[in-house]
Design a protein around this motif. Structure first.
Motif, PDB file in Angstrom:
ATOM      1  N   ALA A  70       0.829  -1.204   0.000  1.00 53.23           N
ATOM      2  CA  ALA A  70       0.000   0.000   0.000  1.00 53.23           C
ATOM      3  C   ALA A  70       0.870   1.263   0.000  1.00 53.23           C
ATOM      4  N   LEU A  71       1.957   1.252   0.758  1.00 54.09           N
ATOM      5  CA  LEU A  71       2.879   2.399   0.742  1.00 54.09           C
ATOM      6  C   LEU A  71       3.466   2.600  -0.649  1.00 54.09           C
ATOM      7  N   LYS A  72       3.873   1.499  -1.279  1.00 55.16           N
ATOM      8  CA  LYS A  72       4.448   1.592  -2.624  1.00 55.16           C
ATOM      9  C   LYS A  72       3.455   2.165  -3.626  1.00 55.16           C
ATOM     10  N   ASN A  73       2.161   1.864  -3.395  1.00 49.48           N
ATOM     11  CA  ASN A  73       1.113   2.337  -4.307  1.00 49.48           C
ATOM     12  C   ASN A  73       0.501   3.664  -3.849  1.00 49.48           C
ATOM     13  N   THR A  74       1.128   4.297  -2.883  1.00 50.84           N
ATOM     14  CA  THR A  74       0.660   5.544  -2.262  1.00 50.84           C
ATOM     15  C   THR A  74      -0.797   5.467  -1.809  1.00 50.84           C
ATOM     16  N   ASN A  75      -1.202   4.283  -1.373  1.00 48.30           N
ATOM     17  CA  ASN A  75      -2.533   4.099  -0.792  1.00 48.30           C
ATOM     18  C   ASN A  75      -2.350   4.159   0.720  1.00 48.30           C
ATOM     19  N   TYR A  76      -2.270   5.367   1.236  1.00 49.61           N
ATOM     20  CA  TYR A  76      -1.882   5.577   2.626  1.00 49.61           C
ATOM     21  C   TYR A  76      -2.946   5.130   3.625  1.00 49.61           C
ATOM     22  N   GLN A  77      -4.198   5.137   3.226  1.00 50.35           N
ATOM     23  CA  GLN A  77      -5.265   4.650   4.105  1.00 50.35           C
ATOM     24  C   GLN A  77      -5.070   3.147   4.383  1.00 50.35           C
ATOM     25  N   ASP A  78      -4.871   2.352   3.317  1.00 44.05           N
ATOM     26  CA  ASP A  78      -4.655   0.913   3.490  1.00 44.05           C
ATOM     27  C   ASP A  78      -3.330   0.640   4.203  1.00 44.05           C
ATOM     28  N   ALA A  79      -2.321   1.439   3.896  1.00 40.68           N
ATOM     29  CA  ALA A  79      -1.023   1.272   4.561  1.00 40.68           C
ATOM     30  C   ALA A  79      -1.196   1.456   6.057  1.00 40.68           C
ATOM     31  N   ASN A  80      -1.875   2.517   6.452  1.00 38.08           N
ATOM     32  CA  ASN A  80      -2.109   2.777   7.865  1.00 38.08           C
ATOM     33  C   ASN A  80      -2.877   1.628   8.510  1.00 38.08           C
ATOM     34  N   THR A  81      -3.950   1.186   7.878  1.00 46.32           N
ATOM     35  CA  THR A  81      -4.768   0.098   8.426  1.00 46.32           C
ATOM     36  C   THR A  81      -3.922  -1.151   8.665  1.00 46.32           C
TER      37      THR A  81
ATOM     38  N   ASN B  40       7.582  -1.695  16.844  1.00 44.22           N
ATOM     39  CA  ASN B  40       6.509  -0.708  16.848  1.00 44.22           C
ATOM     40  C   ASN B  40       7.027   0.683  16.479  1.00 44.22           C
ATOM     41  N   HIS B  41       8.197   1.033  16.985  1.00 41.46           N
ATOM     42  CA  HIS B  41       8.809   2.325  16.651  1.00 41.46           C
ATOM     43  C   HIS B  41       9.019   2.443  15.138  1.00 41.46           C
ATOM     44  N   ARG B  42       9.554   1.396  14.531  1.00 41.17           N
ATOM     45  CA  ARG B  42       9.828   1.422  13.091  1.00 41.17           C
ATOM     46  C   ARG B  42       8.537   1.444  12.269  1.00 41.17           C
ATOM     47  N   LEU B  43       7.512   0.732  12.749  1.00 43.23           N
ATOM     48  CA  LEU B  43       6.230   0.736  12.034  1.00 43.23           C
ATOM     49  C   LEU B  43       5.573   2.112  12.094  1.00 43.23           C
ATOM     50  N   ILE B  44       5.666   2.760  13.245  1.00 46.08           N
ATOM     51  CA  ILE B  44       5.141   4.122  13.373  1.00 46.08           C
ATOM     52  C   ILE B  44       5.909   5.050  12.434  1.00 46.08           C
ATOM     53  N   GLU B  45       7.223   4.870  12.380  1.00 52.35           N
ATOM     54  CA  GLU B  45       8.049   5.680  11.478  1.00 52.35           C
ATOM     55  C   GLU B  45       7.630   5.463  10.022  1.00 52.35           C
ATOM     56  N   ALA B  46       7.434   4.207   9.632  1.00 53.08           N
ATOM     57  CA  ALA B  46       7.006   3.907   8.260  1.00 53.08           C
ATOM     58  C   ALA B  46       5.675   4.585   7.959  1.00 53.08           C
ATOM     59  N   ASN B  47       4.774   4.524   8.912  1.00 48.00           N
ATOM     60  CA  ASN B  47       3.438   5.079   8.729  1.00 48.00           C
ATOM     61  C   ASN B  47       3.474   6.608   8.651  1.00 48.00           C
ATOM     62  N   MET B  48       4.223   7.229   9.527  1.00 41.40           N
ATOM     63  CA  MET B  48       4.273   8.694   9.559  1.00 41.40           C
ATOM     64  C   MET B  48       5.029   9.281   8.373  1.00 41.40           C
ATOM     65  N   LYS B  49       6.148   8.650   8.014  1.00 40.91           N
ATOM     66  CA  LYS B  49       6.979   9.177   6.927  1.00 40.91           C
ATOM     67  C   LYS B  49       6.584   8.625   5.563  1.00 40.91           C
ATOM     68  N   LYS B  50       5.603   7.703   5.557  1.00 41.39           N
ATOM     69  CA  LYS B  50       5.164   7.057   4.312  1.00 41.39           C
ATOM     70  C   LYS B  50       6.356   6.408   3.612  1.00 41.39           C
ATOM     71  N   SER B  51       7.168   5.733   4.434  1.00 37.99           N
ATOM     72  CA  SER B  51       8.416   5.136   3.969  1.00 37.99           C
ATOM     73  C   SER B  51       8.354   3.613   4.064  1.00 37.99           C
ATOM     74  N   VAL B  52       8.739   2.944   2.995  1.00 37.99           N
ATOM     75  CA  VAL B  52       8.706   1.485   2.927  1.00 37.99           C
ATOM     76  C   VAL B  52       9.840   0.859   3.751  1.00 37.99           C
ATOM     77  N   GLU B  53      10.990   1.494   3.790  1.00 36.51           N
ATOM     78  CA  GLU B  53      12.198   0.890   4.392  1.00 36.51           C
ATOM     79  C   GLU B  53      12.011   0.417   5.834  1.00 36.51           C
ATOM     80  N   PRO B  54      11.453   1.222   6.727  1.00 38.37           N
ATOM     81  CA  PRO B  54      11.295   0.718   8.101  1.00 38.37           C
ATOM     82  C   PRO B  54      10.363  -0.495   8.184  1.00 38.37           C
TER      83      PRO B  54
END
Length: 136
Positions: free
Chosen positions: A40-51, A85-99
């Motif tokens: 979802a992050l790769k497809n810029t579908n941030y709603q699904d990424a967050n979920t 959890n820290h890295r997942l929050i980072e991925a979610n907030m920064k919209k970054s796949v790497e974490p």
């Protein structure tokens, strides 16, 4: 109808699973949701990424809640779960796949470790069981 049967099957599977099997099932879910979050992050579908990333965090929180605090490895596992959890929050907030990809790699390794531990426990229990005892 098919969904109702599937739900009943899953409910029965969870209710009859050993603690080790439950842990492995939770790992499977975390891996599946993490992969979905990454896609979802790769497809810029941030709603699904967050979920999906929040679902992974929920599972990791369950790991933390249910850990035996007296186990020798408890402190290290709790730190690891906190890091996830820290890295997942980072991925979610920064919209970054790497974490999220980093956490996914750790989750896959963790699942493999729990699977090996379950095999060792089961084989240890089987070797100490009295002759003729059934094993599940």
């Amino acid at each position: 109808m098919i969904q109702a049967q599937r739900n009943k099957y899953l409910e029965n599977t969870v209710q009859t699973a050993s603690p080790a099997q439950l842990l492995i099932m939770l790992c499977d879910g975390a891996i599946r949701f993490c992969r979905a979050g990454i896609e979802a992050l790769k497809n810029t579908n941030y709603q699904d990424a967050n979920t999906n990333l929040v679902k992974v965090q929920d599972i990791i929180s369950e790991f933390s809640i249910t850990i035996d605090r007296n186990a020798p490895i408890a402190v290290e596992l709790l730190r690891l779960y906190e890091y996830f959890n820290h890295r997942l929050i980072e991925a979610n907030m920064k919209k970054s796949v790497e974490p999220a990809e980093e956490v996914l790699g750790f989750l896959i390794q963790l699942k493999e470790t729990w699977m090996q531990a379950a095999i060792q426990v089961k084989s240890g229990a089987a070797s100490t069981a009295p002759a003729g005892a059934s094993h599940g």
